[in-house]
Structures are given as C-alpha cells and as structure tokens.
Write an enzyme that holds these catalytic residues in place. Structure first.
Site, PDB file in Angstrom:
ATOM      1  N   ASP A 193       0.855  -1.200   0.000  1.00  0.00           N
ATOM      2  CA  ASP A 193       0.000   0.000   0.000  1.00  0.00           C
ATOM      3  C   ASP A 193       0.884   1.241   0.000  1.00  0.00           C
ATOM      4  O   ASP A 193       2.005   1.211   0.500  1.00  0.00           O
ATOM      5  CB  ASP A 193      -0.983  -0.019   1.172  1.00  0.00           C
ATOM      6  CG  ASP A 193      -0.394  -0.572   2.453  1.00  0.00           C
ATOM      7  OD1 ASP A 193       0.844  -0.703   2.534  1.00  0.00           O
ATOM      8  OD2 ASP A 193      -1.160  -0.873   3.382  1.00  0.00           O
TER       9      ASP A 193
ATOM     10  N   CYS B 237       1.995   4.718   9.105  1.00  0.00           N
ATOM     11  CA  CYS B 237       1.507   3.327   9.146  1.00  0.00           C
ATOM     12  C   CYS B 237       2.494   2.413   8.424  1.00  0.00           C
ATOM     13  O   CYS B 237       2.187   1.267   8.125  1.00  0.00           O
ATOM     14  CB  CYS B 237       0.109   3.237   8.538  1.00  0.00           C
ATOM     15  SG  CYS B 237      -0.785   1.769   9.079  1.00  0.00           S
TER      16      CYS B 237
ATOM     17  N   HIS C 110       3.788   2.577   5.364  1.00  0.00           N
ATOM     18  CA  HIS C 110       3.655   2.266   3.935  1.00  0.00           C
ATOM     19  C   HIS C 110       4.936   2.623   3.168  1.00  0.00           C
ATOM     20  O   HIS C 110       5.182   2.073   2.097  1.00  0.00           O
ATOM     21  CB  HIS C 110       2.434   2.966   3.329  1.00  0.00           C
ATOM     22  CG  HIS C 110       1.124   2.549   3.952  1.00  0.00           C
ATOM     23  ND1 HIS C 110      -0.103   2.896   3.453  1.00  0.00           N
ATOM     24  CD2 HIS C 110       0.852   1.787   5.052  1.00  0.00           C
ATOM     25  CE1 HIS C 110      -1.059   2.398   4.216  1.00  0.00           C
ATOM     26  NE2 HIS C 110      -0.504   1.725   5.203  1.00  0.00           N
TER      27      HIS C 110
ATOM     28  N   GLU D 155      -5.577   3.536   3.657  1.00  0.00           N
ATOM     29  CA  GLU D 155      -6.102   4.163   4.880  1.00  0.00           C
ATOM     30  C   GLU D 155      -7.509   4.704   4.649  1.00  0.00           C
ATOM     31  O   GLU D 155      -8.236   4.980   5.582  1.00  0.00           O
ATOM     32  CB  GLU D 155      -5.187   5.298   5.342  1.00  0.00           C
ATOM     33  CG  GLU D 155      -3.772   4.859   5.713  1.00  0.00           C
ATOM     34  CD  GLU D 155      -3.705   3.985   6.964  1.00  0.00           C
ATOM     35  OE1 GLU D 155      -4.727   3.854   7.666  1.00  0.00           O
ATOM     36  OE2 GLU D 155      -2.628   3.424   7.224  1.00  0.00           O
TER      37      GLU D 155
ATOM     38  N   HIS E  46       2.694  -6.173   6.833  1.00  0.00           N
ATOM     39  CA  HIS E  46       2.487  -4.931   7.560  1.00  0.00           C
ATOM     40  C   HIS E  46       3.559  -4.826   8.629  1.00  0.00           C
ATOM     41  O   HIS E  46       3.822  -5.807   9.321  1.00  0.00           O
ATOM     42  CB  HIS E  46       1.104  -4.873   8.203  1.00  0.00           C
ATOM     43  CG  HIS E  46       0.676  -3.454   8.406  1.00  0.00           C
ATOM     44  ND1 HIS E  46       1.307  -2.615   9.284  1.00  0.00           N
ATOM     45  CD2 HIS E  46      -0.271  -2.718   7.787  1.00  0.00           C
ATOM     46  CE1 HIS E  46       0.753  -1.416   9.202  1.00  0.00           C
ATOM     47  NE2 HIS E  46      -0.207  -1.442   8.301  1.00  0.00           N
TER      48      HIS E  46
ATOM     49  N   HIS F 293       0.183   4.653  13.525  1.00  0.00           N
ATOM     50  CA  HIS F 293      -0.653   5.852  13.531  1.00  0.00           C
ATOM     51  C   HIS F 293      -0.183   6.855  14.592  1.00  0.00           C
ATOM     52  O   HIS F 293      -0.934   7.740  14.972  1.00  0.00           O
ATOM     53  CB  HIS F 293      -2.146   5.519  13.737  1.00  0.00           C
ATOM     54  CG  HIS F 293      -2.728   4.737  12.597  1.00  0.00           C
ATOM     55  ND1 HIS F 293      -4.080   4.586  12.390  1.00  0.00           N
ATOM     56  CD2 HIS F 293      -2.142   4.084  11.571  1.00  0.00           C
ATOM     57  CE1 HIS F 293      -4.286   3.861  11.310  1.00  0.00           C
ATOM     58  NE2 HIS F 293      -3.124   3.535  10.800  1.00  0.00           N
TER      59      HIS F 293
HETATM   60  C1  LIG Z   1      -3.326  -1.374   9.386  1.00  0.00           C
HETATM   61  C2  LIG Z   1      -4.150  -0.182   9.691  1.00  0.00           C
HETATM   62  O1  LIG Z   1      -3.833   0.554  10.611  1.00  0.00           O
HETATM   63  N1  LIG Z   1      -5.221   0.026   8.917  1.00  0.00           N
HETATM   64  C3  LIG Z   1      -6.165   1.070   9.157  1.00  0.00           C
HETATM   65  C4  LIG Z   1      -7.286   0.964   8.153  1.00  0.00           C
HETATM   66  C5  LIG Z   1      -8.315   2.073   8.302  1.00  0.00           C
HETATM   67  C6  LIG Z   1      -9.624   1.786   7.662  1.00  0.00           C
HETATM   68  C7  LIG Z   1     -10.639   2.896   7.825  1.00  0.00           C
HETATM   69  N2  LIG Z   1     -10.109   4.208   7.557  1.00  0.00           N
HETATM   70  C8  LIG Z   1     -11.249   2.854   9.237  1.00  0.00           C
HETATM   71  O2  LIG Z   1     -10.803   3.610  10.105  1.00  0.00           O
HETATM   72  O3  LIG Z   1     -12.185   2.087   9.458  1.00  0.00           O
HETATM   73  C9  LIG Z   1      -6.737   0.936  10.572  1.00  0.00           C
HETATM   74  O4  LIG Z   1      -7.064   1.987  11.163  1.00  0.00           O
HETATM   75  O5  LIG Z   1      -6.852  -0.182  11.121  1.00  0.00           O
END
Ligand SMILES: CC(=O)N[C@@H](CCC[C@H](N)C(=O)O)C(=O)O
Length: 369
Positions: free
Chosen positions: A66, A91, A93, A125, A151, A343
């Site tokens: 990603d 994150c 990427h 994201e 990841h 994050h």
């Molecule tokens: C691996 C990771 O941290 N992925 C994000 C994906 C976010 C999806 C969407 N924006 C949401 O918040 O539902 C995560 O926050 O898990």
C-alpha cells in the site's frame, strides 16, 4: 537500489488516498532503473502494477504494497521528516513500498518460472483502493493465483515475523455522525438545542454498545477519534460532528453495532430535539489467511533464521481483506521495533528490517512458485 535511501525519500512525500501523484512518479522512476527485459508496467489511478514475466509460467504470484500516508503531523524529528505538512507515513507504507521495490529488483534480475506481480495499491487508509483495483481491467488482465502482503509491527523486534492461518484482521467500517439543532447565545441555553452537549452525550452512550449490546463472546470496538463542534466560546453550537471507526471480528457483528448506533440516534433526535445523520464511509472486509499457504510461509521464515511468532487476531483493518476474499494468500507482520506504535506521530521503525523484508518477500515468491 539502496533501500534506506529509497525509504527516506518516500518518507518525505506522504500523500493521502488517491492523491499519491509524487509517490507514483517516484516509484515509476525507481522501477525504470531495474533491468527491463522481463518487466511490464501499468498504472491504475495513482497505483502501479508490475509484472515480472516468468520463464515457464503456470500461474502468477502476487505481492501487494500500500502506498498512501495519513493526515498526521510528524513529530519524529527525523532529518528526512515529511515535507508535506500535516501528512505522514505513520503506518509504515514507506517500508511496504521499499520492500516491494527491493524484491521486485531481485526478481527483475533473476525471474522465477511463474509470473510475479507487484501491486502498488493506493488509498489503504481510506477510502479503500483494493476493491476498485480488483474490479479493474488492469488488475484482471494479470490477476494473481496467490497474493500476499506484509504490515510493519512496531511492537515486535527486528527479525521477528508473525502471522496465523485464518482470521488476522477485523471487519471495519468508518463512522461519521453529524448533529444539527438550534444554536444561539451562550447566555440563553434554554432557547437553544446545544449540539456539543448532544454529541458528547452520544459518545458516552456509544460505550454501551460494546459493553451491553454485543455478545461478550464476540469482539467489537467503537472508537471516536475526532469530535468537532461550534466555532466560538460564547455561542451555543448548532452543529457537531463525530468521526470514528467500528471494528468487529465477525462480519455480521458490524451490522448489530450499526443498528444500535441508528437506534440511539433516533432516541437522541427526540430527546435533544435535533437531527442526526450517519455515514459509514468505507468498509473493509476481514483479513482471512489461507492456512496451507501460511504453513509454507512459516517454513520460509524458519529457513531464513528468523523468529516465528504465532499471531493473535487484531482489531486493525486492511482493505487487503478484499484480495483474500477472492484469492488465496495471506498477510504477515514484520517486526520493526518502534517505541511508538502505528498511527503515532513519532513512529520510528528500525530500518534494519528493510533488508529482512526484501529477502522474506523474494524468498516467499520463489517458494510459492
Ligand atoms: C493497518 C491499519 O492501521 N489500517 C487502518 C485501516 C483504516 C480503515 C478505515 N479508515 C477505518 O478507520 O475504518 C486501521 O485503522 O486499522
């Protein structure tokens, strides 16, 4: 290719979903420096697909990275910190892309019998690039028979790899709730319907969904990550907005959570004399790994002298789940040992994990062929 340099270059140019223009150009420039004999390259929106033609192809092995960043202001203090204000690769990427490039370079020099497909996917994201990419002609012309992804895992030491057969990541849905009512002078609350009060009461009410409406044997998360309301200290707000996410381990549980949010909203409309609108934004399907392929991967990991750790399912979301819904494969965590997690504005993954990632991805593609 110098993996640290590439990662640092990418780290400086984080871009949000479907706006990864500089990132796409940077990736294309690097790919151009690899031997081109076996490579075919296509773009799809801000993403890229690269196929390494196999010597005697029977199938296609895919790897997905990603490419988007997050709307976070970086606080790492890195000399190579983000040059895009308010955006950060928080994150990992930048790691995912660099590792994909490193493995691609090796395969470009020395291809396998089967085709190998590298997918540089936008908008993980949000709003989600995997599903539209999978429906595209570009992807379907080169559709892989197996696909995997990684990841970074800040909480795991470098040299550790972790995953499991079956469920790895949750089902997710974004959550946006808008409150509208009558605002007014701060001194006359009885003449208004205060949306800051309504929204804060709603956040407290939401806590009851997981604790009182969901079977304790199921798992669910409802998180509000952002609240907004009002514009000045002495005016009662006529608008408030909550932004969050819902996570569940069972696909059906997410519908129960949503129904309860909607029920609460109806009650709040009456008791707070306001109107509430709910938008679920983008929804991701769970990441469910193919057991037999994970077993093969575990052998690769152990043969490389890396530490294997059986993973627990996590409440993180990943639109990679859509690939695995249709195509056998898996996702794994790669240890990068950072004091700050995913994050976080101070995430600092250890760059020693880059070469480990490259070797793991290359070796796995060779083994799966
Ligand atoms: C691996 C990771 O941290 N992925 C994000 C994906 C976010 C999806 C969407 N924006 C949401 O918040 O539902 C995560 O926050 O898990």
């Amino acid at each position: 290719m110098n993996v640290k340099e590439v990662r640092r270059d990418l780290h400086q140019i984080p871009e949000l979903g479907f706006k990864e223009y500089k990132t796409q150009q940077y990736l294309l420039n690097i790919i151009e420096t690899f031997p081109q004999t076996y490579l075919s390259v296509k773009t799809w929106k801000t993403g890229i697909l690269v196929r390494v033609t196999g010597k005697n192809p029977q199938k296609t092995i895919g790897f997905r990275a990603d490419i988007d960043g997050l709307p976070i202001t970086e606080e790492t203090g890195y000399p190579f910190q983000s040059s895009h204000e308010g955006k950060m690769h928080a994150c990992g990427h930048d790691f995912h892309m660099t590792i994909a490039l490193g493995a691609l370079e090796r395969l470009a020099h020395d291809p396998i019998d089967d085709h190998a497909l590298f997918v540089f996917q936008p908008a993980e994201e949000g709003p989600g690039g995997a599903l539209p990419l999978m429906q595209s002609q570009e992807f379907n012309a080169w559709r892989p028979d197996i696909i995997f992804a990684l990841h970074i895992a800040p909480e795991l030491p470098v040299g550790t790899v972790s995953t499991r057969g079956g469920l790895l990541f949750a089902n997710t849905s974004e959550l946006f709730i808008d409150f509208a009512g009558k605002g007014g002078h701060a001194a006359y609350p009885h003449l208004t319907k205060d949306m800051v009060v309504a929204a804060s009461a709603f956040i407290s009410q939401l806590q009851q969904i997981v604790s009182r409406r969901i079977d304790p044997l199921e798992s669910a998360v409802v998180t509000i990550g952002k609240m907004e309301g009002g514009f000045v200290q002495n005016v009662i707000a006529e608008h408030a907005r909550l932004e969050g996410t819902i996570r569940t381990l069972e696909p059906n549980t997410i519908d129960i959570v949503k129904k309860n949010i909607e029920k609460f909203a109806k009650g709040f409309e009456i008791s707070y004399d306001c109107s509430i609108s709910i938008d679920y934004g983008s929804n991701y399907y769970q990441v469910f790994n193919t057991e037999a392929i994970v077993d093969q991967f575990k052998e690769v990991v152990i043969s490389q002298g890396l530490i294997w750790k059986e993973a627990k399912p996590a409440m993180t979301g990943e639109d990679f789940g859509y690939f695995l819904k249709d195509i056998p494969g898996f996702m794994f965590w790669l240890g990068v040992d950072s004091a700050h997690g995913l994050h976080h504005s101070k995430l600092q993954p250890n760059e020693d994990a880059l070469q480990i990632g490259v070797k793991s991805v290359e070796t796995t593609i060779r083994q799966l062929s």
